[in-house]
Design an enzyme around this catalytic site. Structure first.
Site, short mmCIF file in Angstrom:
data_model
loop_
_atom_site.label_atom_id
_atom_site.label_comp_id
_atom_site.label_asym_id
_atom_site.label_seq_id
_atom_site.Cartn_x
_atom_site.Cartn_y
_atom_site.Cartn_z
N ASN A 281 11.01 -19.95 48.67
CA ASN A 281 10.76 -18.97 47.60
C ASN A 281 9.58 -18.05 47.91
O ASN A 281 9.53 -16.92 47.41
CB ASN A 281 10.50 -19.75 46.31
CG ASN A 281 10.00 -18.86 45.19
OD1 ASN A 281 10.76 -18.11 44.58
ND2 ASN A 281 8.69 -18.91 44.92
N ASP B 281 0.88 -22.56 54.05
CA ASP B 281 1.18 -21.17 54.40
C ASP B 281 2.52 -21.22 55.13
O ASP B 281 2.61 -21.80 56.22
CB ASP B 281 0.08 -20.60 55.31
CG ASP B 281 0.39 -19.17 55.76
OD1 ASP B 281 1.56 -18.74 55.67
OD2 ASP B 281 -0.54 -18.49 56.22
N VAL B 282 3.56 -20.65 54.54
CA VAL B 282 4.91 -20.81 55.10
C VAL B 282 5.04 -20.25 56.52
O VAL B 282 5.97 -20.61 57.24
CB VAL B 282 5.99 -20.16 54.20
CG1 VAL B 282 6.16 -20.92 52.91
CG2 VAL B 282 5.73 -18.68 53.96
N THR C 216 7.20 -10.43 37.21
CA THR C 216 6.16 -11.31 37.76
C THR C 216 5.05 -10.41 38.32
O THR C 216 5.20 -9.19 38.38
CB THR C 216 6.69 -12.17 38.93
OG1 THR C 216 6.95 -11.31 40.05
CG2 THR C 216 7.95 -12.94 38.58
N ASP D 137 1.97 -23.89 48.05
CA ASP D 137 1.55 -22.50 47.95
C ASP D 137 0.25 -22.36 48.76
O ASP D 137 -0.38 -23.36 49.12
CB ASP D 137 1.28 -22.12 46.48
CG ASP D 137 1.41 -20.62 46.20
OD1 ASP D 137 2.40 -20.21 45.55
OD2 ASP D 137 0.53 -19.84 46.64
N LYS E 29 14.46 -9.28 53.50
CA LYS E 29 15.35 -9.98 52.58
C LYS E 29 16.81 -9.90 53.04
O LYS E 29 17.61 -10.79 52.74
CB LYS E 29 15.20 -9.40 51.17
CG LYS E 29 13.81 -9.67 50.56
CD LYS E 29 13.54 -11.14 50.39
CE LYS E 29 12.23 -11.43 49.67
NZ LYS E 29 12.01 -12.87 49.47
N TYR F 262 10.14 -4.88 53.27
CA TYR F 262 10.53 -5.94 52.32
C TYR F 262 12.06 -6.10 52.29
O TYR F 262 12.58 -7.20 52.45
CB TYR F 262 9.98 -5.60 50.94
CG TYR F 262 10.29 -6.63 49.87
CD1 TYR F 262 9.59 -7.82 49.79
CD2 TYR F 262 11.31 -6.39 48.94
CE1 TYR F 262 9.88 -8.76 48.81
CE2 TYR F 262 11.61 -7.33 47.96
CZ TYR F 262 10.89 -8.51 47.89
OH TYR F 262 11.19 -9.43 46.92
#
Ligand SMILES: NC(=O)c1ccc[n+]([C@@H]2O[C@H](COP(=O)([O-])OP(=O)(O)OC[C@H]3O[C@@H](n4cnc5c(N)ncnc54)[C@H](O)[C@@H]3O)[C@@H](O)[C@H]2O)c1
Length: 249
Positions: free
Chosen positions: A89, A62-63, A189, A36, A158, A154
């Site tokens: 994720n 950091d992806v 969340t 993360d 996705k 977003y």
């Protein structure tokens, strides 16, 4: 012990659905790379798992950074010798409509939600191909399937992730690697806390769900556990909805 000794990398693991996965996978005896950008929460989680007798360590990743991925794979193989499962994720959320969206924020979101999964897949694939086995799980969203008056970037990121999933599954099946997506509906969340912070917002979200309530992080984690484990050995290129029936309507 559905993940006994399997080495699992989870991105965006410090909170929410990622944290729930790590806690569940630990009970299934996986060796977990908790990654993360939130070092404080991520380290604490890895520590908690280790103290409870599990096997986990934290890597700051950091992806959207290719060099971060190179180091993460090196560290993971150095520590755990192999990589069996990658869960892409990590994600960020924005509610701005297309008209309100700022192009720089659009780019940042795409670089985390979409490029991050591309870089992660690329980073682990050589190791998985040499093992002739592996499972990659991309965390998409029902916003990929149904439009909304809110957002745009977003849902588009996705939806593209579902296409990436299909392409990666075709290109890697002959190497024994399965690539699937989970498609959650609204899950309680921090990510959606602003949408459900008042009773009207929560009621609006719940009104669209056949089962009448929001999902919990662990309900998504169980679906990811299935795709990560050998229970799903004949499953690749699929999209597993975990949405209380939202997208059935
Ligand atoms: N919560 C929902 O309603 C919902 C619904 C559908 C899909 N999802 C998806 O599930 C995944 C997890 O979401 P969540 O609800 O647990 O969100 P969350 O905000 O609770 O957790 C996201 C985690 O990702 C980390 N992160 C953010 N940017 C990062 C980066 N560049 N590199 C690495 N880590 C980064 C954050 O630090 C955080 O720990 C996301 O991909 C999200 O889009 C969530």
């Amino acid at each position: 012990m559905r993940l006994l000794n399997k080495v699992v990398i989870v991105t965006g693991a410090a909170g929410g659905i990622g944290e729930a996965q790590c806690r569940l996978f630990a009970t299934e005896r996986a060796k977990i790379v908790v990654s993360d950008t939130n070092e404080e929460k991520g380290s604490k989680l890895a520590n908690d798992i280790s103290l409870a007798g599990g096997s986990a360590f934290f890597v700051n990743l950091d992806v959207s950074s290719e060099s971060d991925w190179t180091s993460l794979v090196e560290i993971s193989i150095d520590r755990f010798k192999t990589i069996d499962v990658l869960v892409n994720n990590a994600g960020i959320y924005r509610t701005e409509s297309i008209q309100e969206e700022n192009p720089d924020d659009w780019d940042r979101l795409m670089s985390v939600n979409l490029k991050g999964a591309f870089l992660g897949t690329k980073a682990v694939i050589d190791s998985m191909r040499s093992n002739k086995s592996g499972s990659i799980i991309n965390v998409s969203s029902t916003t990929a399937l149904v439009g909304s008056w809110r957002g745009g970037a977003y849902g588009a990121s996705k939806a593209a992730l579902l296409s990436l999933t299909r392409h990666a599954s075709i290109q890697n099946a002959k190497y024994g690697i399965r690539v699937n997506a989970v498609v959650p509906g609204p899950i309680e969340t921090d990510m959606i806390s602003q949408n459900i912070s008042n009773p009207e917002g929560r009621a609006l979200s719940e009104s669209r769900i056949l089962l009448g309530r929001l999902g919990s992080p662990s309900e998504v984690a169980y679906a990811i556990l299935y795709l990560a484990s050998d229970d799903s050995r004949y499953v690749t290129g699929t999209e597993l909805l975990v949405d209380g029936g939202l997208a059935a309507q």
